[in-house]
Design a protein around this motif. Structure first.
Motif, PDB file in Angstrom:
ATOM      1  N   ARG A 141      35.742   9.726  12.286  1.00 18.16           N
ATOM      2  CA  ARG A 141      35.899  10.873  13.186  1.00 18.16           C
ATOM      3  C   ARG A 141      34.562  11.283  13.807  1.00 18.16           C
ATOM      4  O   ARG A 141      34.486  11.582  15.002  1.00 18.16           O
ATOM      5  CB  ARG A 141      36.507  12.045  12.417  1.00 18.16           C
ATOM      6  CG  ARG A 141      37.967  11.823  12.049  1.00 18.16           C
ATOM      7  CD  ARG A 141      38.602  13.115  11.605  1.00 18.16           C
ATOM      8  NE  ARG A 141      40.062  12.968  11.518  1.00 18.16           N
ATOM      9  CZ  ARG A 141      40.891  13.972  11.312  1.00 18.16           C
ATOM     10  NH1 ARG A 141      40.419  15.196  11.176  1.00 18.16           N
ATOM     11  NH2 ARG A 141      42.195  13.781  11.250  1.00 18.16           N
ATOM     12  N   GLU A 142      33.513  11.317  12.974  1.00 20.90           N
ATOM     13  CA  GLU A 142      32.207  11.700  13.517  1.00 20.90           C
ATOM     14  C   GLU A 142      31.725  10.669  14.524  1.00 20.90           C
ATOM     15  O   GLU A 142      31.156  11.016  15.572  1.00 20.90           O
ATOM     16  CB  GLU A 142      31.210  11.857  12.373  1.00 20.90           C
ATOM     17  CG  GLU A 142      31.506  13.024  11.444  1.00 20.90           C
ATOM     18  CD  GLU A 142      31.471  14.361  12.173  1.00 20.90           C
ATOM     19  OE1 GLU A 142      30.674  14.506  13.117  1.00 20.90           O
ATOM     20  OE2 GLU A 142      32.256  15.256  11.804  1.00 20.90           O
ATOM     21  N   ASN A 143      31.929   9.412  14.217  1.00 22.41           N
ATOM     22  CA  ASN A 143      31.518   8.364  15.159  1.00 22.41           C
ATOM     23  C   ASN A 143      32.311   8.457  16.451  1.00 22.41           C
ATOM     24  O   ASN A 143      31.771   8.241  17.546  1.00 22.41           O
ATOM     25  CB  ASN A 143      31.706   6.990  14.528  1.00 22.41           C
ATOM     26  CG  ASN A 143      30.768   6.753  13.369  1.00 22.41           C
ATOM     27  OD1 ASN A 143      29.692   7.367  13.299  1.00 22.41           O
ATOM     28  ND2 ASN A 143      31.143   5.890  12.441  1.00 22.41           N
ATOM     29  N   ALA A 144      33.587   8.783  16.323  1.00 23.69           N
ATOM     30  CA  ALA A 144      34.394   8.931  17.529  1.00 23.69           C
ATOM     31  C   ALA A 144      33.888  10.095  18.377  1.00 23.69           C
ATOM     32  O   ALA A 144      33.795   9.995  19.609  1.00 23.69           O
ATOM     33  CB  ALA A 144      35.864   9.145  17.150  1.00 23.69           C
ATOM     34  N   ASN A 145      33.534  11.216  17.725  1.00 24.08           N
ATOM     35  CA  ASN A 145      32.991  12.350  18.475  1.00 24.08           C
ATOM     36  C   ASN A 145      31.683  11.985  19.161  1.00 24.08           C
ATOM     37  O   ASN A 145      31.445  12.327  20.318  1.00 24.08           O
ATOM     38  CB  ASN A 145      32.776  13.537  17.539  1.00 24.08           C
ATOM     39  CG  ASN A 145      34.082  14.173  17.111  1.00 24.08           C
ATOM     40  OD1 ASN A 145      35.085  14.053  17.798  1.00 24.08           O
ATOM     41  ND2 ASN A 145      34.082  14.838  15.971  1.00 24.08           N
ATOM     42  N   SER A 146      30.788  11.296  18.423  1.00 24.90           N
ATOM     43  CA  SER A 146      29.501  10.915  18.999  1.00 24.90           C
ATOM     44  C   SER A 146      29.680   9.962  20.171  1.00 24.90           C
ATOM     45  O   SER A 146      29.037  10.111  21.219  1.00 24.90           O
ATOM     46  CB  SER A 146      28.628  10.273  17.915  1.00 24.90           C
ATOM     47  OG  SER A 146      28.406  11.169  16.848  1.00 24.90           O
ATOM     48  N   ASP A 147      30.564   8.978  19.991  1.00 25.02           N
ATOM     49  CA  ASP A 147      30.779   8.013  21.076  1.00 25.02           C
ATOM     50  C   ASP A 147      31.357   8.691  22.307  1.00 25.02           C
ATOM     51  O   ASP A 147      30.931   8.425  23.443  1.00 25.02           O
ATOM     52  CB  ASP A 147      31.717   6.903  20.591  1.00 25.02           C
ATOM     53  CG  ASP A 147      31.100   6.071  19.483  1.00 25.02           C
ATOM     54  OD1 ASP A 147      29.862   6.108  19.340  1.00 25.02           O
ATOM     55  OD2 ASP A 147      31.854   5.400  18.755  1.00 25.02           O
ATOM     56  N   VAL A 148      32.299   9.595  22.103  1.00 23.53           N
ATOM     57  CA  VAL A 148      32.906  10.280  23.249  1.00 23.53           C
ATOM     58  C   VAL A 148      31.899  11.201  23.921  1.00 23.53           C
ATOM     59  O   VAL A 148      31.843  11.303  25.157  1.00 23.53           O
ATOM     60  CB  VAL A 148      34.153  11.049  22.790  1.00 23.53           C
ATOM     61  CG1 VAL A 148      34.677  11.937  23.894  1.00 23.53           C
ATOM     62  CG2 VAL A 148      35.238  10.072  22.357  1.00 23.53           C
ATOM     63  N   SER A 149      31.068  11.882  23.117  1.00 27.02           N
ATOM     64  CA  SER A 149      30.055  12.763  23.706  1.00 27.02           C
ATOM     65  C   SER A 149      29.070  11.969  24.552  1.00 27.02           C
ATOM     66  O   SER A 149      28.711  12.377  25.669  1.00 27.02           O
ATOM     67  CB  SER A 149      29.323  13.513  22.591  1.00 27.02           C
ATOM     68  OG  SER A 149      30.209  14.356  21.883  1.00 27.02           O
ATOM     69  N   ALA A 150      28.607  10.827  24.035  1.00 22.11           N
ATOM     70  CA  ALA A 150      27.683  10.001  24.805  1.00 22.11           C
ATOM     71  C   ALA A 150      28.332   9.467  26.075  1.00 22.11           C
ATOM     72  O   ALA A 150      27.712   9.442  27.153  1.00 22.11           O
ATOM     73  CB  ALA A 150      27.184   8.844  23.932  1.00 22.11           C
ATOM     74  N   LEU A 151      29.594   9.064  25.960  1.00 22.56           N
ATOM     75  CA  LEU A 151      30.292   8.545  27.130  1.00 22.56           C
ATOM     76  C   LEU A 151      30.475   9.633  28.187  1.00 22.56           C
ATOM     77  O   LEU A 151      30.279   9.400  29.386  1.00 22.56           O
ATOM     78  CB  LEU A 151      31.643   7.975  26.699  1.00 22.56           C
ATOM     79  CG  LEU A 151      32.521   7.383  27.809  1.00 22.56           C
ATOM     80  CD1 LEU A 151      31.815   6.217  28.466  1.00 22.56           C
ATOM     81  CD2 LEU A 151      33.869   6.950  27.251  1.00 22.56           C
ATOM     82  N   LEU A 152      30.819  10.853  27.744  1.00 30.92           N
ATOM     83  CA  LEU A 152      30.999  11.949  28.699  1.00 30.92           C
ATOM     84  C   LEU A 152      29.677  12.331  29.348  1.00 30.92           C
ATOM     85  O   LEU A 152      29.627  12.664  30.537  1.00 30.92           O
ATOM     86  CB  LEU A 152      31.613  13.156  27.986  1.00 30.92           C
ATOM     87  CG  LEU A 152      33.056  12.986  27.492  1.00 30.92           C
ATOM     88  CD1 LEU A 152      33.501  14.225  26.732  1.00 30.92           C
ATOM     89  CD2 LEU A 152      34.008  12.706  28.639  1.00 30.92           C
ATOM     90  N   ALA A 153      28.592  12.299  28.556  1.00 30.09           N
ATOM     91  CA  ALA A 153      27.285  12.623  29.137  1.00 30.09           C
ATOM     92  C   ALA A 153      26.890  11.613  30.208  1.00 30.09           C
ATOM     93  O   ALA A 153      26.295  11.974  31.242  1.00 30.09           O
ATOM     94  CB  ALA A 153      26.234  12.673  28.027  1.00 30.09           C
TER      95      ALA A 153
END
Length: 706
Positions: A182-194
């Motif tokens: 879950r944390e990795n998914a949040n980090s990956d999505v945050s980086a992708l959105l940025a």
């Protein structure tokens, strides 16, 4: 075949439990040895096998997803789907997760997993990290508890503490993996959105710039910035309408001026159309001069100079009035022409504006597309910015749906090997193997050394009456001892009738079972061939015993559905025809006592001479029967010879209860030799005892049958 027909039609079961029990009893040492060997092997296995402990940890996959905010999770929970929960079993058993536990617990150097055991002595490769991991993987067991949301993780090890530690480590790694996902998914999505925010902002700027340029290029201004093209069209339209109205009005005035003419009356009408000071002055001057002329004409003659002067002045004023009327007409015509020119100019301008409006409509369609594109880009940018902010705030707020409801504790007792299970199972297996070997070897032959008394034979013949035969002697097969109904002092016919009644009456099942059991024992000694089967029944000393035994066997075969013929061999020739053929009686008849077909044949050819009994010559219709029972002479007869019965397949000798078995066996061996004794069998007949004793006998024979 006859034996098969007897088995199918007889009352007892096809499987002879008594025979199997006798075989097992005779081979009991083999059975006991097999049990002992199996138990010793189990004890040896218990001694050399290291105990294995199993520790189990339980995980609950909670389908409820705890929400700390209203934000939507990037990676939702596993959910209530049964297949999704079952798939977590394979996730826990995956190589990556188990390898992480294997390396974290430093099991690559653990002797429990690196020791190849017997495989190392056989030359196979028992070392290496992969081999150790495979052994570790086989020790791990993951199972779902039925259709619940509980998953049980078990670990087998030679150490109870190690088993519990590894099971808990697997559970911890699984939980950490879920949270990490879950944390990795949040980090990956945050980086992708940025990464996407910059490009989306650029897209929005370009879309808005294109919209503005398009408006300027096509003159599509906002109403608040100075009017639009439609407002200009509306204004020109109003002007055109007003110009057309002015032109029409000028046209009407011009037409009225033309219709009025240049006369004073016309000028009066013209003054109503056009307001002119000159016309009003001229018309006033004309009226005055006309009044003066009229007044003068009343005074003067027409040729009077005053009259002429006044007329001349009146005509001059009328001329001036005509000239003024012409000028006014020209002015009205000019105004009309000017109005028409204004109308034409305004209509041309209006048409130009309308053409421009039609072009602008097409431009507005494109403008709306550009505006929609800009709005969509702006909306996406807003959503991405909002989602990026939510995702960044979701870190650390998502809870794991996997809950440990039972940590693995070091087990107290090993799961394998368990002596309380292994020893009874090994004893049972040894018993089955020993029984199988004993049954496969079959009953103990008389030539073999009997390790102990057969339970049936022990009940048949007292031990005191036995003798141990020499090793070279072949002892005839013992068919057992049988108690016949009826009084011992009664004749053979009376006892046979009692025997038959016992077969037919209620309560004689035990006697019927024992008789049919005797029949099966006799059939087991026969070799399969086409009927008839010829059996010789001879007494040891007492001649009626042959009739009793023959009737018993014949009735048993008849009850089993076989065609039986009893042939009584008589030694006494007919006195009136001493040299006639050896035939007594008229032919086959039904014996009144036994109910069996019976035939009496002379065995003695006369003059002290005995000829062999041949089935074909002595009985022409023997092929109609399944069994032929020959009731022969007593074995104690000095002239008894086995060569007299060439067609006989088995020799059955009947002993009385008072006869000594050892003596009878010695007599049989003396008369028959080993070859004759090998195809001989003995049975003992006794009178039925009292009710209590009879019941004991029945119980004993039933126990033997089982």
């Amino acid at each position: 075949m006859a034996a098969q027909q007897i088995e199918k039609s007889s009352f007892p079961p096809l499987f002879d439990v008594g025979a199997v029990w006798r075989t097992l009893w005779q081979r009991r040492l083999t059975v006991l040895a097999s049990v002992g060997v199996a138990v010793l092997l189990a004890i040896a296995y218990l001694a050399v096998t290291k105990p294995t402990y199993t520790a189990t940890a339980s995980i609950l996959i909670d389908p409820r997803d705890a929400r700390s905010t209203r934000f939507e999770s990037v990676l939702p929970g596993i959910g209530p789907d049964s297949a999704a929960v079952a798939s977590q079993v394979f996730v826990i058993e995956s190589r990556d997760l188990l390898m992480a536990v294997f390396e974290s617990e430093d099991l690559a150097d653990d002797p429990e997993f690196t020791d190849g055991g017997l495989l190392s002595f056989l030359g196979s490769d028992g070392a290496g990290k992969d081999t150790a991991f495979k052994r570790f993987e086989k020790r791990v067991s993951v199972e779902r508890a039925g259709l619940t949301y509980v998953i049980e993780v078990s670990m087998k090890s030679e150490s109870a503490d190690k088993a519990a530690r590894i099971a808990n480590a697997i559970v911890d790694y699984y939980k950490a993996g879920l949270a990490g996902d879950r944390e990795n998914a949040n980090s990956d999505v945050s980086a992708l959105l940025a990464d996407r925010v910059g490009s989306l902002q650029k897209n929005v700027a370009e879309a808005e710039r294109a919209t503005g340029d398009f408006k300027v290029r096509h003159g599509l201004l906002d109403a608040a910035a100075g009017g639009t093209l439609q407002s200009q069209i509306d204004q020109v339209t109003v002007q055109v309408i007003a110009a057309r109205a002015g032109a029409d009005q000028a046209k009407d005035k011009y037409d009225q001026a033309l219709a009025a003419g240049a006369s004073p009356a016309g000028l009066a009408r013209l003054s109503q159309i056009v307001s002119s000071d000159s016309i009003d002055t001229l018309r006033t001057d004309y009226n005055q001069r006309a009044a003066a002329l009229a007044s003068a004409e009343t005074v003067y003659q027409s040729r009077h100079p005053t009259i002429r002067r006044l007329r001349s002045e009146l005509e001059k004023t009328a001329g001036l009035m005509g000239a003024e009327a012409g000028r006014i007409k020209q002015e009205l015509n000019a105004k009309y022409d000017l109005s028409m020119q204004t109308v034409a100019a305004l209509e041309a301008k209006l048409e130009t504006l309308r053409e421009t409006s039609r072009t602008a409509d097409a431009a507005r369609v494109e403008l709306r597309r550009l505006e929609a594109t800009a709005q969509a880009a702006r909306t996406v940018l807003d959503d991405v910015l909002k989602r990026a902010e939510e995702t960044s705030q979701m870190r650390g707020l998502q809870l794991s749906e996997a809950k440990v409801i039972g940590f693995a504790a070091p087990p107290v007792q090993p799961t394998w090997p368990t002596p309380l299970l292994l020893l009874p199972v090994s004893a049972a297996l040894g018993l089955l193997v020993g029984a199988g070997i004993a049954v496969a070897r079959g009953p103990v032959e008389r030539g073999e050394r009997d390790p102990g008394p057969d339970p049936d034979e022990a009940a048949i013949t007292p031990l005191a009456s036995r003798r141990v035969p020499a090793r070279s002697e072949v002892v005839p097969i013992s068919l057992g001892r049988y108690e016949l109904p009826g009084l011992a002092s009664a004749g053979a016919s009376s006892r046979i009738r009692a025997m038959r009644r016992r077969f037919l009456q209620r309560g004689g099942e035990a006697f019927s079972q024992e008789t049919l059991k005797l029949v099966r024992r006799i059939l087991a000694l026969l070799t399969e061939h086409a009927p008839p089967y010829v059996l010789l029944v001879s007494p040891l000393r007492n001649a009626p015993d042959a009739k009793l035994a023959g009737a018993m066997i014949g009735i048993g075969l008849q009850q089993a559905g076989q065609n039986v013929l009893v042939v009584e061999l008589s030694s006494a020739p007919r006195p009136d025809q001493p040299d006639a053929a050896p035939e007594l009686g008229a032919g086959v008849f039904i014996n009144g006592a036994s109910g069996l077909p019976t035939l009496v044949r002379a065995f003695d050819g006369g003059k002290g001479r005995r000829e062999p009994f041949v089935l074909g010559a002595g009985l022409a219709d023997a092929g109609d029967y399944d069994f032929v029972l020959l009731l022969g002479p007593s074995l104690a007869d000095a002239d008894w010879d086995a060569a007299l019965f060439p067609d006989v397949e088995r020799l059955l000798f009947v002993l009385d209860a008072a006869d000594d078995v050892a003596e009878a066996n010695g007599l049989l061996h003396q008369r028959l030799g080993n070859e004759g004794a090998a195809r001989s069998a003995t049975l003992v007949l006794d009178a039925e005892r009292a009710a209590g004793a009879a019941n004991d006998s029945v119980v004993r024979w039933r126990r033997s049958a089982r």
